[in-house]
Design an enzyme around this catalytic site. Sequence first.
Site, PDB file in Angstrom:
ATOM      1  N   ASN A  32     -44.413 114.894  79.113  1.00 37.30           N
ATOM      2  CA  ASN A  32     -44.060 113.621  78.465  1.00 37.30           C
ATOM      3  C   ASN A  32     -45.211 112.621  78.433  1.00 37.30           C
ATOM      4  OD1 ASN A  32     -43.817 113.384  81.263  1.00 37.30           O
ATOM      5  ND2 ASN A  32     -42.347 111.725  81.091  1.00 37.30           N
ATOM      6  N   GLY A  54     -41.785 116.922  87.303  1.00 35.13           N
ATOM      7  CA  GLY A  54     -41.055 117.673  86.282  1.00 35.13           C
ATOM      8  C   GLY A  54     -39.569 117.570  86.538  1.00 35.13           C
ATOM      9  N   THR A  88     -36.536 122.606  88.288  1.00 36.98           N
ATOM     10  CA  THR A  88     -37.842 123.222  88.558  1.00 36.98           C
ATOM     11  C   THR A  88     -38.328 122.813  89.942  1.00 36.98           C
ATOM     12  OG1 THR A  88     -38.302 122.879  86.217  1.00 36.98           O
ATOM     13  CG2 THR A  88     -40.124 123.652  87.565  1.00 36.98           C
ATOM     14  N   GLU A 102     -41.793 114.738  92.180  1.00 38.09           N
ATOM     15  CA  GLU A 102     -41.323 113.608  91.356  1.00 38.09           C
ATOM     16  C   GLU A 102     -40.454 114.204  90.266  1.00 38.09           C
ATOM     17  OE1 GLU A 102     -41.932 110.603  92.201  1.00 38.09           O
ATOM     18  OE2 GLU A 102     -43.424 111.084  93.721  1.00 38.09           O
ATOM     19  N   CYS A 113     -39.494 109.450  82.529  1.00 31.07           N
ATOM     20  CA  CYS A 113     -38.534 109.602  83.626  1.00 31.07           C
ATOM     21  C   CYS A 113     -37.968 108.252  84.045  1.00 31.07           C
ATOM     22  CB  CYS A 113     -39.215 110.286  84.805  1.00 31.07           C
ATOM     23  SG  CYS A 113     -40.739 109.474  85.281  1.00 31.07           S
ATOM     24  N   GLU A 149     -45.843 108.801  95.406  1.00 33.53           N
ATOM     25  CA  GLU A 149     -47.221 108.810  94.922  1.00 33.53           C
ATOM     26  C   GLU A 149     -47.700 107.362  94.871  1.00 33.53           C
ATOM     27  OE1 GLU A 149     -46.391 111.117  91.189  1.00 33.53           O
ATOM     28  OE2 GLU A 149     -47.723 112.569  92.135  1.00 33.53           O
TER      29      GLU A 149
HETATM   30  P1  NDP Z   1     -40.375 121.073  83.835  1.00 36.72           P
HETATM   31  O1  NDP Z   1     -39.774 120.989  85.175  1.00 36.72           O
HETATM   32  O2  NDP Z   1     -39.828 122.053  82.867  1.00 36.72           O
HETATM   33  O3  NDP Z   1     -41.931 121.396  83.944  1.00 36.72           O
HETATM   34  C1  NDP Z   1     -42.849 120.616  84.675  1.00 36.72           C
HETATM   35  C2  NDP Z   1     -44.084 121.461  84.976  1.00 36.72           C
HETATM   36  O4  NDP Z   1     -43.725 122.490  85.891  1.00 36.72           O
HETATM   37  C3  NDP Z   1     -44.650 122.151  83.757  1.00 36.72           C
HETATM   38  O5  NDP Z   1     -46.054 122.233  83.900  1.00 36.72           O
HETATM   39  C4  NDP Z   1     -43.998 123.514  83.867  1.00 36.72           C
HETATM   40  O6  NDP Z   1     -44.696 124.500  83.174  1.00 36.72           O
HETATM   41  C5  NDP Z   1     -44.081 123.745  85.354  1.00 36.72           C
HETATM   42  N1  NDP Z   1     -43.171 124.754  85.843  1.00 36.72           N
HETATM   43  C6  NDP Z   1     -42.027 125.214  85.284  1.00 36.72           C
HETATM   44  N2  NDP Z   1     -41.483 126.189  86.051  1.00 36.72           N
HETATM   45  C7  NDP Z   1     -42.299 126.319  87.136  1.00 36.72           C
HETATM   46  C8  NDP Z   1     -42.287 127.153  88.301  1.00 36.72           C
HETATM   47  N3  NDP Z   1     -41.305 128.024  88.519  1.00 36.72           N
HETATM   48  N4  NDP Z   1     -43.277 127.024  89.186  1.00 36.72           N
HETATM   49  C9  NDP Z   1     -44.257 126.123  89.001  1.00 36.72           C
HETATM   50  N5  NDP Z   1     -44.343 125.331  87.918  1.00 36.72           N
HETATM   51  C10 NDP Z   1     -43.375 125.411  87.003  1.00 36.72           C
HETATM   52  O7  NDP Z   1     -40.346 119.601  83.271  1.00 36.72           O
HETATM   53  P2  NDP Z   1     -40.742 119.124  81.818  1.00 36.72           P
HETATM   54  O8  NDP Z   1     -42.164 119.484  81.521  1.00 36.72           O
HETATM   55  O9  NDP Z   1     -39.656 119.561  80.892  1.00 36.72           O
HETATM   56  O10 NDP Z   1     -40.717 117.529  82.014  1.00 36.72           O
HETATM   57  C11 NDP Z   1     -39.562 116.804  81.918  1.00 36.72           C
HETATM   58  C12 NDP Z   1     -38.988 116.502  83.274  1.00 36.72           C
HETATM   59  O11 NDP Z   1     -39.946 115.849  84.074  1.00 36.72           O
HETATM   60  C13 NDP Z   1     -37.826 115.561  83.200  1.00 36.72           C
HETATM   61  O12 NDP Z   1     -36.785 116.009  84.029  1.00 36.72           O
HETATM   62  C14 NDP Z   1     -38.365 114.264  83.753  1.00 36.72           C
HETATM   63  O13 NDP Z   1     -37.436 113.417  84.322  1.00 36.72           O
HETATM   64  C15 NDP Z   1     -39.363 114.748  84.738  1.00 36.72           C
HETATM   65  N6  NDP Z   1     -40.350 113.716  85.000  1.00 36.72           N
HETATM   66  C16 NDP Z   1     -40.328 113.081  86.210  1.00 36.72           C
HETATM   67  C17 NDP Z   1     -41.218 112.052  86.470  1.00 36.72           C
HETATM   68  C18 NDP Z   1     -41.235 111.375  87.797  1.00 36.72           C
HETATM   69  O14 NDP Z   1     -42.238 110.751  88.116  1.00 36.72           O
HETATM   70  N7  NDP Z   1     -40.196 111.464  88.609  1.00 36.72           N
HETATM   71  C19 NDP Z   1     -42.183 111.623  85.459  1.00 36.72           C
HETATM   72  C20 NDP Z   1     -42.133 112.383  84.251  1.00 36.72           C
HETATM   73  C21 NDP Z   1     -41.238 113.397  84.040  1.00 36.72           C
HETATM   74  P3  NDP Z   1     -44.359 124.862  81.653  1.00 36.72           P
HETATM   75  O15 NDP Z   1     -43.860 123.676  80.940  1.00 36.72           O
HETATM   76  O16 NDP Z   1     -45.688 125.249  81.212  1.00 36.72           O
HETATM   77  O17 NDP Z   1     -43.356 125.964  81.753  1.00 36.72           O
END
Ligand code: NDP
Length: 495
Positions: free
Chosen positions: A166, A242, A246, A264, A298, A476
Amino acid sequence: MQTSQQTDWIKPPFSLPQTLENFIDGQHQPALKAQTLDLYHPASGRQYGTLPESTAADVQFAVEAAQRAFPAWAALTAQARSAAMLRLADVMEANLELLAQAESFDNGKPVHVARTVDIPRAISNIRFFATAILHTSQEAHDSGNGVLNYTLRQPLGVVACISPWNLPLYLFTWKIAPALAAGNTVVGKPSEITPLTAYLFSGLCREAGLPPGVLNILHGSGASVGTPLVGHPQIKAVSFTGGTATGARIASIAAPQFKKMSLELGGKNPTLVFADCDFDTTVKEVARAAFSNQGQICLCGSRILVERPIYERFREAFVARVASLKVGDPQHADTAIGALVSKAHQEKVLSYIELAHAEGGNLLCGGEVLQPEGLEGGYFVSPAVFEGLDPWCRSNQEEIFGPVVTLFPFDTDDEAIHYANSTQYGLAASVWTSNLGRAHRVARELESGIVWINCWMLRDLRTPFGGVKSSGVGREGGWEALRFFTEPKNVCIQF
Ligand code: NDP
């Protein structure tokens, strides 16, 4: 840096690399198994390039490079590490427009947002931690009777930084910067959906003379490269941003190996609007909090609770404001809402709009798939506002992470706090009131890592950032991040 011929269907205003590569030991290279994934341009839905689908073999290679680089990087003085990072920030600044255009192209966000928020903030992340490290001190405890204790804070070794799509470069650098400043070496993995700026950034690291192996960047899916990275025995800590599901998977791999973890995760953030708020500012800012970055932050406030005496007036003004937000080409200066990041995400958002209807919600505006001229295949959805939904229904409980919000009224402070705290999440909340006593009271009661009073997303990088409940573990920002990326060691001397 490899670039190839521009696509003929769209002319990005920068030289578009179409074959991204990993960055290991200061060199760009394809994945060892030579597999690739396709990259899409969200504003048109067209495929524009490929990225490496890395595997455990690439993880091994990158971790070894980071291990080799660690002793020399950790042994540098803080001033020398700071100087290397400040050079990197300067090179980023010189390439700000390129990075902003690339971020908008890859993610679908309006380019003016990338130019004024994402990329300046990514540069500040590097500068902030490059200078913060110059002002740290380590504790000493004079225990009396000729005994002195002091605490050494030493870097951990090789750490993993995994970031979402994002705010791609903004969140990637938010992790890398404190890790490097504290003396660690890093293997980073940006989201497979938006890897372009991390790839460009790797070229800038080389241009800035960052020593080889200090920062390594692997591209590919979570399943193929994220999982082996988290599980690699030489990875000492995992900093992840993420989704909550995940995060749970990552914790299940990292926890049995006793790795440090900072997670996070998701949010379903409440916005509490009291009748005594500054009405016009509140309407404007609550709309910004709801729909910035297409609602894909987020921290976005997606459950808007309004005190009953102003509910109808607020609803009318808010819906008028939201309906006036221009959805369209991310290149246009007057675009407020760009494209969603991917086809899959657009489908997820649309499925929640359907769910909100099925749960009895009344759609007040938006929620439509739009097809701006020339961008007919793009992933556009107009910002949607629902009312009439039960606070405990799925639309009000699950993270949609898109341009969909709900409005509902409340009668008392306690009721507002009860609704606000009613989800599994606890990342951020905003409170809109002119009553200072109420602001402090409500802030204390909210189950949330961050509470903004009469503002939203005002960030000071020194403050702790993170969530409670299913929104994450750890913080963080500022000293919290530097503490996370160091191991404290107590040294006790009798003299
Ligand atoms: P994901 O959880 O799908 O992915 C986040 C990252 O983790 C990506 O690089 C993804 O890779 C990687 N990933 C996925 N599966 C695994 C695994 N099994 N092991 C290690 N890494 C893995 O999140 P999104 O990218 O869809 O982002 C959206 C989410 O992030 C929302 O839920 C949002 O709320 C959260 N978010 C939280 C924030 C916070 O500060 N709390 C800030 C911003 C977002 P790939 O995509 O390449 O599969």
